[in-house]
Motif scaffolding. Structure first.
Motif, short mmCIF file in Angstrom:
data_model
loop_
_atom_site.label_atom_id
_atom_site.label_comp_id
_atom_site.label_asym_id
_atom_site.label_seq_id
_atom_site.Cartn_x
_atom_site.Cartn_y
_atom_site.Cartn_z
N LYS A 1 2.11 10.09 6.61
CA LYS A 1 2.73 10.97 5.32
C LYS A 1 3.93 11.64 5.98
O LYS A 1 4.86 11.47 5.05
CB LYS A 1 1.92 12.12 4.94
N TYR B 1 -9.59 0.91 -2.35
CA TYR B 1 -9.75 2.28 -2.08
C TYR B 1 -8.61 3.13 -2.71
O TYR B 1 -7.67 2.97 -2.40
CB TYR B 1 -10.07 2.47 -0.67
N LEU C 1 -0.44 8.81 -6.17
CA LEU C 1 -1.63 8.29 -5.46
C LEU C 1 -1.65 8.92 -4.25
O LEU C 1 -0.62 9.08 -3.70
CB LEU C 1 -2.23 6.93 -5.45
N GLU C 2 -2.72 9.43 -3.54
CA GLU C 2 -2.60 9.95 -2.19
C GLU C 2 -2.76 8.63 -1.21
O GLU C 2 -2.21 8.67 0.02
CB GLU C 2 -4.03 10.67 -1.90
N ARG C 3 -3.63 7.78 -1.56
CA ARG C 3 -3.78 6.50 -0.68
C ARG C 3 -4.19 5.38 -1.60
O ARG C 3 -5.07 5.45 -2.56
CB ARG C 3 -4.72 6.86 0.38
N GLU D 1 1.74 4.36 -2.98
CA GLU D 1 1.82 6.07 -2.96
C GLU D 1 2.78 6.45 -3.64
O GLU D 1 3.03 7.44 -4.15
CB GLU D 1 1.54 6.40 -1.41
N ARG E 1 -5.46 1.61 -0.83
CA ARG E 1 -6.00 0.63 0.15
C ARG E 1 -6.18 -0.42 -0.44
O ARG E 1 -7.27 -0.76 -1.44
CB ARG E 1 -6.88 1.47 0.97
N LEU F 1 2.67 4.03 7.27
CA LEU F 1 1.76 4.71 6.08
C LEU F 1 1.37 6.06 6.54
O LEU F 1 0.62 6.65 5.96
CB LEU F 1 0.44 4.13 6.28
N GLU G 1 0.77 -1.16 -0.13
CA GLU G 1 0.10 -0.01 -0.03
C GLU G 1 0.85 1.28 0.09
O GLU G 1 0.64 2.33 -0.80
CB GLU G 1 -0.87 0.17 1.34
N LYS G 2 1.97 1.40 0.64
CA LYS G 2 2.98 2.55 0.81
C LYS G 2 3.63 2.74 -0.39
O LYS G 2 3.77 3.85 -1.23
CB LYS G 2 3.90 2.11 1.90
N PRO H 1 -9.80 14.79 -0.80
CA PRO H 1 -9.56 14.93 -2.39
C PRO H 1 -10.92 15.38 -2.98
O PRO H 1 -11.92 14.99 -2.82
CB PRO H 1 -9.20 13.37 -2.64
N GLN H 2 -10.50 16.21 -3.97
CA GLN H 2 -11.58 16.58 -4.82
C GLN H 2 -11.66 15.76 -5.91
O GLN H 2 -10.76 14.90 -6.18
CB GLN H 2 -11.19 18.15 -5.60
N GLY H 3 -12.65 15.87 -6.79
CA GLY H 3 -12.83 15.12 -8.14
C GLY H 3 -13.97 14.03 -7.90
O GLY H 3 -14.99 14.27 -7.09
N ALA H 4 -13.66 12.85 -8.32
CA ALA H 4 -14.68 11.57 -8.39
C ALA H 4 -14.83 11.23 -6.88
O ALA H 4 -13.99 11.62 -6.07
CB ALA H 4 -14.00 10.19 -8.99
N SER H 5 -15.84 10.71 -6.81
CA SER H 5 -16.42 10.76 -5.36
C SER H 5 -16.82 9.20 -5.11
O SER H 5 -17.40 8.47 -5.82
CB SER H 5 -17.27 11.88 -4.96
N ILE H 6 -17.03 9.04 -3.86
CA ILE H 6 -17.48 7.52 -3.50
C ILE H 6 -19.17 7.83 -3.15
O ILE H 6 -19.56 8.77 -2.28
CB ILE H 6 -17.00 7.09 -1.96
N ARG I 1 -0.20 -8.33 2.07
CA ARG I 1 0.15 -7.28 1.13
C ARG I 1 1.79 -6.76 1.28
O ARG I 1 1.75 -5.64 1.75
CB ARG I 1 -0.68 -6.16 1.01
N GLY J 1 -6.98 9.91 -5.64
CA GLY J 1 -5.87 10.75 -6.23
C GLY J 1 -5.96 12.19 -5.92
O GLY J 1 -7.13 12.72 -5.37
N GLN K 1 -8.12 11.96 -10.11
CA GLN K 1 -8.65 13.20 -9.18
C GLN K 1 -9.93 12.57 -8.15
O GLN K 1 -10.61 12.21 -9.11
CB GLN K 1 -8.81 14.34 -9.76
N GLY K 2 -9.53 12.79 -7.12
CA GLY K 2 -10.87 12.31 -6.20
C GLY K 2 -10.55 10.78 -5.70
O GLY K 2 -9.55 10.58 -5.75
N ARG K 3 -11.51 10.24 -5.27
CA ARG K 3 -11.58 9.11 -4.79
C ARG K 3 -12.62 7.95 -5.17
O ARG K 3 -13.88 8.41 -5.27
CB ARG K 3 -11.37 8.96 -3.18
#
Lengths: 358, 149
Positions: free
Chosen positions: B138, A305, A314-316, A49, A318, B136, A45-46, B22-27, A358, A308, A288-290
């Motif tokens: 940051k 999960y 990627l920001e995360r 990123e 999972r 994990l 996972e790390k 985060p902006q953009g696509a969403s859950i 993982r 971006g 962009q987004g999640r």
């Protein structure tokens, strides 16, 4: 009665990968099982990123060598959502072909390992001989047997020619004929039934409350399979989950055995109905987004999960793999069983520890 | 459930911490709730027959976002809480015993202390004793404030 705690694993003949169960016993009967993992944690996972997002397609394939393509599929579908990118129609069918070939060889691997676990060597060899034929067609179509790297963001990297499709279909005919020969042994042999029928029962309610997935849940009457959501080309091909209700190790065997036939049927149908056309759509921009992406692996539901931030990284990332979800069910099915049944019961969840960590 | 995932930055309920989402696509089916609401909401979902899929923790700078994913009939429903670094995360194992594994993993990988774990691996579920802690996050732990971060 005095209690004894014994370690089961991390090195054990039925465990190709390391997990330890601390078994508390009263005489020969298990009263508690506590899992311990952490022997092969890789920090994927790390790494997800730190890599650029297209590189992660190759990274996530390494989460598991048995269902590598399906990890890449889940990741690519998530990235495609973030990029608002529609994969090409033909690639959706080719994704089903490779995903089901992976499920087919994974279930063969498990059926063989189960036979090996109670010393049925000839059955083990026959199942793995069949599996080799499937690995051969993976190599034929992708150039590799295990990590095939054909899934890509926007589609697939390689097409399947008519000549290759013909060989796949001939191979499936051979595999199905071999499975037909093995069916009566796998499902009716007294030694197999005595080791699996009534062993390690998980009720439907337990399966849901413990978060069980895949064949473990479906063997307990939970009619849930992510392929029912119709991702890739499953919606167009039509799909009904394989379900059993007994909830024991034998039911889990039956679900996986029946799913081998289902996979053969899906590959045949996908090859027959795949439209001609491009195999990949060009990706533009950065995620962009999640989003959450879920698909069905041989061992059950996998969840990605993906967050971006508009950059190449990627920001995360999972990843929740199916064996991770099935460990609590294993802890519930062991108490009350005999120590001698523990290896088969552990195997009955089809554990994949490199996935889990993982 | 209401989709609320596009606004940024946000101040999650009852934390007072402003974080970047985060902006953009969403859950889909994501609902942000306060920490106080967590256990009652999760218990209600358990009674309604939702399966716990997993938890996802994210380091969002000075705080953690923890998402709880549930499934019923292949529909995914998600709860999100934000918890400041240094605060303990209440365990949901009272409603879903199976959560103990992922809660231990979050403790390992993020250093987020979980309160009420029935089986506590003390930050060594997946990490070896010699491994660097909280991989994990940051930022390295030494550069962050608070006992958890």
């Amino acid at each position: 009665m005095a209690r004894t705690v014994i370690p089961f694993g991390p090195q054990h003949p039925v465990l190709p990968e390391p997990i330890q169960l601390k078994l508390t016993l009263e005489d020969e009967r298990v009263v508690e099982a506590i899992p311990a993992i952490g022997y092969v944690h890789r920090g994927i996972e790390k790494a997800g990123e730190l890599n650029e997002y297209p590189q992660n397609v190759f990274l996530v394939e390494r989460v598991c060598g048995i269902c590598s393509f399906i990890h890449a599929l889940c990741y690519c579908q998530g990235i495609e959502t973030l990029l608002n990118l529609e994969p090409t129609p033909r690639s959706k069918y080719l994704r089903v072909v490779w995903a089901e070939l992976h499920r087919l060889h994974s279930h063969h691997l498990w059926l063989g390992l189960l036979a090996d676990a109670f010393g049925f060597e000839s059955l083990f060899m026959q199942l793995w001989r069949n599996r080799e034929r499937i690995m051969d067609v993976l190599e034929l179509t992708a150039g590799n047997r295990v990590i095939i790297s054909t899934c890509a963001i926007g589609g697939v990297r390689r097409d399947i020619s008519q000549e290759s499709a013909k060989i796949i279909l001939e191979t499936l005919d051979y595999c199905q004929a071999e499975l037909d020969k093995l069916a009566s042994t796998l499902l009716r042999d007294s030694s197999i039934r005595s080791r699996t029928v009534g062993k390690g029962i998980i009720t439907r309610e337990q399966a849901v409350s413990l978060g069980a997935v895949g064949p473990v849940a479906r063997a307990s009457g939970v009619a849930q399979d992510l392929r029912m959501t119709g991702y890739a080309a499953y919606g167009a091909l039509g799909f009904e989950p394989v379900v059993e209700t007994a909830g024991d190790a034998y039911a889990r065997l039956k679900v996986r055995f029946r799913e081998t036939y289902q996979s053969i049927g899906l590959v045949r149908k996908a090859l027959a109905e795949a439209p001609e056309g491009e195999i990949i759509a060009r990706a533009k921009g950065n995620p962009q987004g999640r989003t959450i992406s879920r698909v069905e692996q041989p061992r059950g539901e996998v969840l990605y999960y993906i967050a971006g931030n508009g950059t190449r990284n990627l920001e995360r990332l999972r990843i929740r793999t199916p064996t991770f979800a099935n460990v609590p069910a294993l802890m519930a099915m062991l108490p009350g069983s005999e120590l001698a049944d523990v290896p088969v019961l552990v195997l009955s969840i089809d554990p994949c520890i490199s996935c889990t960590e993982r | 459930m209401v989709e609320q995932d596009k606004a940024t930055p946000v101040t999650p309920p009852s934390t007072g911490v402003t974080v970047a989402i985060p902006q953009g696509a969403s859950i889909e089916n994501l609902e942000r709730i306060s920490l106080d609401e967590l256990i009652p909401r999760v218990s209600a979902l358990a009674k309604e027959g939702w399966r716990l899929v997993t938890l996802t923790a994210c380091d969002i700078g000075g705080a953690f976002e923890v998402l709880y994913h549930f499934d019923r009939d292949l529909v995914l429903s998600n709860l999100s809480i934000t918890i400041p670094a240094g605060q303990k995360l209440p365990s949901i194992t009272g409603a879903y015993l199976c959560a103990f594994l992922v809660e231990n993993e979050i403790a390992d990988l993020f250093g987020l202390e979980v309160e009420g774990l029935p089986i506590d691996f003390h930050s060594h579920l997946v990490l070896a004793s010699a491994a660097a802690p909280t991989p994990l996050l940051k930022q390295p732990r030494s550069e962050r404030g608070g006992s958890n971060g």
